[in-house]
Design a protein around this motif. Structure first.
Motif, PDB file in Angstrom:
ATOM      1  N   GLU A 443      43.337   4.373  -5.238  1.00 44.79           N
ATOM      2  CA  GLU A 443      43.723   5.633  -4.896  1.00 44.79           C
ATOM      3  C   GLU A 443      43.786   6.101  -3.577  1.00 44.79           C
ATOM      4  N   THR A 444      44.838   5.734  -2.659  1.00 44.39           N
ATOM      5  CA  THR A 444      44.789   5.895  -1.230  1.00 44.39           C
ATOM      6  C   THR A 444      45.974   6.731  -0.955  1.00 44.39           C
ATOM      7  N   PRO A 445      46.156   7.833  -0.011  1.00 40.83           N
ATOM      8  CA  PRO A 445      44.925   8.183   0.760  1.00 40.83           C
ATOM      9  C   PRO A 445      44.406   9.204  -0.248  1.00 40.83           C
ATOM     10  N   TYR A 446      42.962   9.464   0.149  1.00 40.56           N
ATOM     11  CA  TYR A 446      42.019  10.181  -0.587  1.00 40.56           C
ATOM     12  C   TYR A 446      42.679  11.643  -0.811  1.00 40.56           C
ATOM     13  N   GLY A 447      43.102  12.187   0.428  1.00 39.28           N
ATOM     14  CA  GLY A 447      43.444  13.711   0.378  1.00 39.28           C
ATOM     15  C   GLY A 447      44.653  13.832  -0.406  1.00 39.28           C
ATOM     16  N   ASP A 448      45.747  13.194  -0.315  1.00 39.32           N
ATOM     17  CA  ASP A 448      46.989  13.135  -1.048  1.00 39.32           C
ATOM     18  C   ASP A 448      46.783  12.986  -2.626  1.00 39.32           C
ATOM     19  N   THR A 449      45.868  12.106  -3.132  1.00 36.54           N
ATOM     20  CA  THR A 449      45.631  12.012  -4.380  1.00 36.54           C
ATOM     21  C   THR A 449      44.873  13.221  -5.118  1.00 36.54           C
ATOM     22  N   MET A 450      43.819  13.857  -4.264  1.00 40.45           N
ATOM     23  CA  MET A 450      43.403  15.046  -4.829  1.00 40.45           C
ATOM     24  C   MET A 450      44.192  16.154  -4.824  1.00 40.45           C
ATOM     25  N   ARG A 451      44.923  16.333  -3.746  1.00 34.07           N
ATOM     26  CA  ARG A 451      45.920  17.361  -3.644  1.00 34.07           C
ATOM     27  C   ARG A 451      47.053  17.213  -4.967  1.00 34.07           C
ATOM     28  N   LEU A 452      47.349  16.170  -5.085  1.00 32.19           N
ATOM     29  CA  LEU A 452      48.406  16.047  -6.141  1.00 32.19           C
ATOM     30  C   LEU A 452      47.667  16.457  -7.687  1.00 32.19           C
ATOM     31  N   ILE A 453      46.637  15.954  -7.726  1.00 32.21           N
ATOM     32  CA  ILE A 453      45.785  16.254  -9.063  1.00 32.21           C
ATOM     33  C   ILE A 453      45.799  17.857  -9.043  1.00 32.21           C
ATOM     34  N   CYS A 454      45.298  18.436  -7.964  1.00 28.79           N
ATOM     35  CA  CYS A 454      45.073  19.917  -7.968  1.00 28.79           C
ATOM     36  C   CYS A 454      46.364  20.620  -8.224  1.00 28.79           C
ATOM     37  N   GLU A 455      47.459  20.258  -7.407  1.00 26.59           N
ATOM     38  CA  GLU A 455      48.919  20.747  -7.507  1.00 26.59           C
ATOM     39  C   GLU A 455      49.376  20.669  -9.087  1.00 26.59           C
ATOM     40  N   ASP A 456      49.277  19.583  -9.502  1.00 27.88           N
ATOM     41  CA  ASP A 456      49.672  19.459 -10.925  1.00 27.88           C
ATOM     42  C   ASP A 456      48.716  20.429 -12.113  1.00 27.88           C
ATOM     43  N   PHE A 457      47.697  20.476 -11.655  1.00 31.23           N
ATOM     44  CA  PHE A 457      46.718  21.313 -12.491  1.00 31.23           C
ATOM     45  C   PHE A 457      47.314  22.597 -12.175  1.00 31.23           C
ATOM     46  N   ARG A 458      47.413  23.198 -10.912  1.00 28.77           N
ATOM     47  CA  ARG A 458      47.816  24.677 -10.667  1.00 28.77           C
ATOM     48  C   ARG A 458      49.029  24.861 -11.615  1.00 28.77           C
ATOM     49  N   THR A 459      50.050  24.160 -11.430  1.00 33.56           N
ATOM     50  CA  THR A 459      51.304  24.260 -11.983  1.00 33.56           C
ATOM     51  C   THR A 459      51.162  24.427 -13.415  1.00 33.56           C
ATOM     52  N   TRP A 460      50.326  23.543 -13.887  1.00 35.34           N
ATOM     53  CA  TRP A 460      50.173  23.628 -15.583  1.00 35.34           C
ATOM     54  C   TRP A 460      49.426  24.810 -15.868  1.00 35.34           C
ATOM     55  N   ILE A 461      48.411  25.310 -15.315  1.00 35.87           N
ATOM     56  CA  ILE A 461      48.051  26.461 -15.615  1.00 35.87           C
ATOM     57  C   ILE A 461      48.955  27.650 -15.535  1.00 35.87           C
ATOM     58  N   ASN A 462      49.781  27.781 -14.191  1.00 37.10           N
ATOM     59  CA  ASN A 462      50.903  28.860 -14.153  1.00 37.10           C
ATOM     60  C   ASN A 462      51.743  28.893 -15.172  1.00 37.10           C
ATOM     61  N   ARG A 463      52.147  27.654 -15.754  1.00 36.73           N
ATOM     62  CA  ARG A 463      52.857  27.654 -16.960  1.00 36.73           C
ATOM     63  C   ARG A 463      52.624  27.884 -18.278  1.00 36.73           C
ATOM     64  N   HIS A 464      51.236  27.671 -18.605  1.00 37.03           N
ATOM     65  CA  HIS A 464      50.742  27.844 -19.800  1.00 37.03           C
ATOM     66  C   HIS A 464      49.830  28.919 -19.965  1.00 37.03           C
ATOM     67  N   LEU A 465      49.010  29.539 -18.832  1.00 40.02           N
ATOM     68  CA  LEU A 465      48.026  30.379 -19.151  1.00 40.02           C
ATOM     69  C   LEU A 465      48.409  31.810 -18.322  1.00 40.02           C
ATOM     70  N   GLU A 466      47.852  33.031 -18.560  1.00 41.37           N
ATOM     71  CA  GLU A 466      48.031  34.221 -17.940  1.00 41.37           C
ATOM     72  C   GLU A 466      46.997  34.484 -17.090  1.00 41.37           C
ATOM     73  N   LEU A 467      46.780  33.293 -16.088  1.00 43.17           N
ATOM     74  CA  LEU A 467      45.852  33.558 -15.144  1.00 43.17           C
ATOM     75  C   LEU A 467      46.058  32.473 -13.724  1.00 43.17           C
ATOM     76  N   THR A 468      45.638  32.784 -12.819  1.00 43.01           N
ATOM     77  CA  THR A 468      45.639  31.880 -11.726  1.00 43.01           C
ATOM     78  C   THR A 468      44.188  31.262 -11.485  1.00 43.01           C
TER      79      THR A 468
END
Length: 741
Positions: A443-468
């Motif tokens: 899982e390299t580089p570290y920053g890109d991996t963590m940012r991808l996980i966070c961006e996917d999570f943020r996108t999922w939350i915006n799509r399915h829940l009424e909160l950010t």
């Protein structure tokens, strides 16, 4: 102990025994004496035809439900579309398949086939067509524009290899139709469940139902092809044959002559059964007698201890004891699960907060005790905060808040698991959860991996829940003891959503785009802004805008916003305290609390600026109405404007202005102080020396000339007053501030 329980047991079971035996005899002889061959044959034929109609009705119901699902179910239709789908989309489609399946009678299986990506989605999982065990049948049916109606029995399995396939009959429906087919749905019913359904209509003692397919082959495995007897029914819907191999009615005619013999035989059997029942009850009662003896001894001792005779009800005692034991067992299981979850949460929270340190060996032992994996090459930390948490708590009930928080935990964990990453977490604050991710060298580089996980999570939350949510990514850690620094770094980063905005992912790279802020350097600017507001100068808005522009260029947290608002509230309290009592009362009763709560309703500087500006404009309007209602306010404003225009007049004094406006000097002084919050002489000095400081720094004019321009005929008086106010003579002030430039 006497044999009272033995006799009670014997007498309790004996009537039941007689009732059952008598009922069997009555039914047996009633059937023998009243049955006839013709009625028997008609009855069986009716039963066979009824079984056929019931079976056809159930199969038609399945076919209608399948067609209805293809036409009306949006989720199933969505499976055949070309829209990219997530794991959650497939989960929703699979759930709809299961819901559709639950409407079907019989034991069965259902799956969908999509031609474009050659993929099969069953109620039990997803398969590629190449590895799908039922591919030969599917391709045969799909290539022949689908089968008409139900097939004959065939071997069926979902996965390869399957050495024990089951026999099923299948129904294939193309989607959307045969000419524009994009895929198909296949329903397979296990023949055993159909046969079991048919046999439920007849008693085992009187025979069984046989079922042949359209080619007169038996549904049951291992049977040879047969011609159905006269007593059968043929289904026009499926083409199958139904018949029973029941006992012929003529046999009952022969038995009817032997009815008297049967009565004698039955009576002998009853006597033998009673004897055997008595003997077996006596043998099986021995263990119960020992248990009752111990119960009796225990209750007798307890009765002697409490000084009263306890009733001897051994069965009630045993029932109570068993209930108590089961309750204790369930309580223990629940306590163990709760204790495990509590220990896990406590361990993770203490590690992230730095309240506990663990060596590698201790870490491995603790995770093994919790049945969790411990291996990693690096640890990544993400701090997530629910945006606008105050509004979140007002909108949802307590139970709904817990449910949404659980969804946040589960969604992040599943997104990490899709990358084969293990995640653990702890709630550090009611609105903040921190996740620790086990990363490996791949899982390299570290920053890109963590940012991808966070961006996917943020996108999922915006799509399915009424909160950010906003996320802060901490620096990577190489060991468990170092994770506390990464946790603090992540918490600091997510706190900077005040300047970067909500619903964002903030890491150290984004943080470097802002300068470090100082919570106190805005003190003078706030003081200047509030003074302008108190004096009813329109420039306060521009000064407030410049303050927020400066703050936006620096790293500002929610805490810094709170300190800034505390300073604004304190300065406004000080400035408005110089005005009339009515204005002071208005501020204390309403606006002071309003300003203090602004920071709680604001997540970012932009929100705070908008709400603060609106609140101050509203307060400005209130002050304007208060001042207009006061008859002396216009006079005070005229005096102020006159001073602003004639501050350079050496003869400007309170007496001169009093004469000009026809007022007593004491009255004018009191009116000026009450309406504008400042003494007459203080305002004049501040105005004159404000202009003097500007001329000293920005011009090369002699000090004598500057003194005359601000209303002093004698430079000595100017020099003395300037030094008293600023602790420096005018010449040194000019030298000092010009060198700073």
């Amino acid at each position: 102990m006497r044999m009272n329980w033995y006799y009670r047991m014997l007498l309790s079971y004996t009537p039941i025994f007689f009732v059952v035996i008598s009922s069997i005899i009555f039914v047996f002889f009633t059937v023998l004496n009243n049955a006839s061959e013709n009625r028997y044959m008609d009855t069986n034929r009716t039963i066979v035809e009824q079984m056929m109609r019931n079976t056809d009705a159930n199969l038609k119901l399945i076919e209608r439900n399948v067609v209805s699902g293809l036409v009306n179910n949006n989720a199933i239709q969505d499976y055949f579309s070309d829209r990219p789908k997530t794991v959650y989309d497939y989960f929703v489609i699979q759930k709809n398949l299961i819901d559709l399946k639950s409407l079907f009678p019989f034991v069965h299986s259902i799956y969908l086939y999509k031609e474009s990506d050659r993929r099969v989605l069953a109620d039990s999982g997803a398969y590629q067509l190449a590895s799908f065990a039922d591919k030969p049948f599917l391709m045969s049916a799909y290539g022949s524009q689908g089968l008409s109606g139900w097939t004959n029995p065939r071997a069926y399995s979902l996965s390869m290899p399957d050495h024990n396939p089951q026999k099923v009959v299948s129904l294939v429906k193309l989607f959307p139709n045969a000419s524009l087919k994009q895929g198909a749905v296949v329903v397979s019913i296990y023949t055993g469940s159909i046969v079991e359904f048919l046999n439920s209509f007849v008693e085992k003692s009187s025979g069984s139902v046989r079922l042949l397919d359209s080619e007169r082959q038996p549904f049951q495995t291992g049977s040879a092809a047969v011609d159905p007897p006269q007593l059968y029914a043929h289904s026009p819907y499926t083409g199958w044959y139904y018949y029973t191999d029941s006992v012929h009615a003529k046999q009952f005619t022969v038995l009817s002559f032997l009815s008297n013999v049967w009565v004698i035989v039955v009576l002998i059997m009853i006597v033998l059964a009673l004897g055997g029942f008595t003997f077996i009850t006596h043998m099986h009662y021995k263990p119960l007698e020992a248990i009752f003896g111990k119960v009796g001894g225990y209750t007798a001792r307890k009765g002697e201890e409490i000084g009263r005779k306890t009733p001897r009800n051994e069965f009630a005692f045993i029932e109570t004891a068993l209930d108590h034991l089961l309750k204790k067992s369930l309580d223990y299981d629940n306590l163990y699960k709760e204790d495990t979850a509590l220990r896990q949460q406590q361990l993770f929270q203490e590690l992230l907060a730095g309240h506990r340190t663990s060596s590698q060996a201790e870490w491995e032992r603790q995770m093994a005790a919790l049945s969790l994996p411990h291996a990693f090459d690096r640890l990544g930390v993400v701090a997530l905060e629910i945006d606008h948490y105050r509004a979140f708590t007002k909108k949802y009930k307590q139970s709904d808040q817990h449910l949404l928080k659980f969804i946040l935990e589960s969604a992040f964990r599943e997104l990490a698991q899709q990358r084969d990453l293990f995640v653990w977490h702890a709630w550090m604050k009611p609105y903040q959860i921190v996740f620790a991710v086990h990363l490996f060298e791949s899982e390299t580089p570290y920053g890109d991996t963590m940012r991808l996980i966070c961006e996917d999570f943020r996108t999922w939350i915006n799509r399915h829940l009424e909160l950010t949510v906003s996320a802060g990514i901490g620096e990577e850690s190489s060991s468990v003891p170092m994770i506390v620094q990464s946790c603090r770094n992540a918490q600091e980063n997510v706190a900077y959503k005040a300047v970067f905005g909500t619903n964002t992912v903030i890491d150290n790279r984004m943080r470097q785009t802002k300068a470090d802020g100082d919570a106190y350097f805005y003190f003078q600017a706030v003081q200047d802004m509030t003074q302008s507001f108190r004096k009813d100068e329109k420039s306060w808005k521009e000064k407030l805008i410049r303050i927020f522009e400066s703050m936006n260029a620096t790293l500002v947290t929610k805490q810094a916003m709170a300190e800034f608002m505390s300073n604004v509230t304190r300065q406004l309290t000080k400035e408005l305290g110089m005005l009339s009592p009515d204005i002071q009362l208005l501020w204390m009763e309403y606006y002071e609390l309003l300003f203090e709560e602004l920071v709680d309703d604001s997540e970012t500087l932009a929100e705070l600026q908008e709400q603060l500006t609106a609140a101050m404009e509203k307060l400005e309007g209130e002050l304007m109405r208060q001042r207009i209602n006061r008859k002396h306010h216009s006079v005070a404003v005229q005096v102020k404007n006159y001073i602003d225009e004639h501050y350079a007049d050496p003869g400007l004094s309170l007496i001169q202005i009093s004469d000009r406006f026809g007022l007593e000097s004491s009255t004018l002084s009191h009116l000026f102080k009450e309406e504008l919050g400042e003494k007459f002489i203080d305002y004049v000095l501040k105005l004159r020396f404000g202009h003097a400081k500007r001329l000293l720094v920005e011009s090369d004019e002699p000090i004598l000339s500057i003194a005359e321009k601000v209303g002093y005929n004698h430079v000595i008086s100017f020099h003395r007053a300037f030094k008293k106010l600023y602790n420096l003579p005018p010449g040194e002030y000019r030298s000092l501030h010009r060198s700073d430039r």
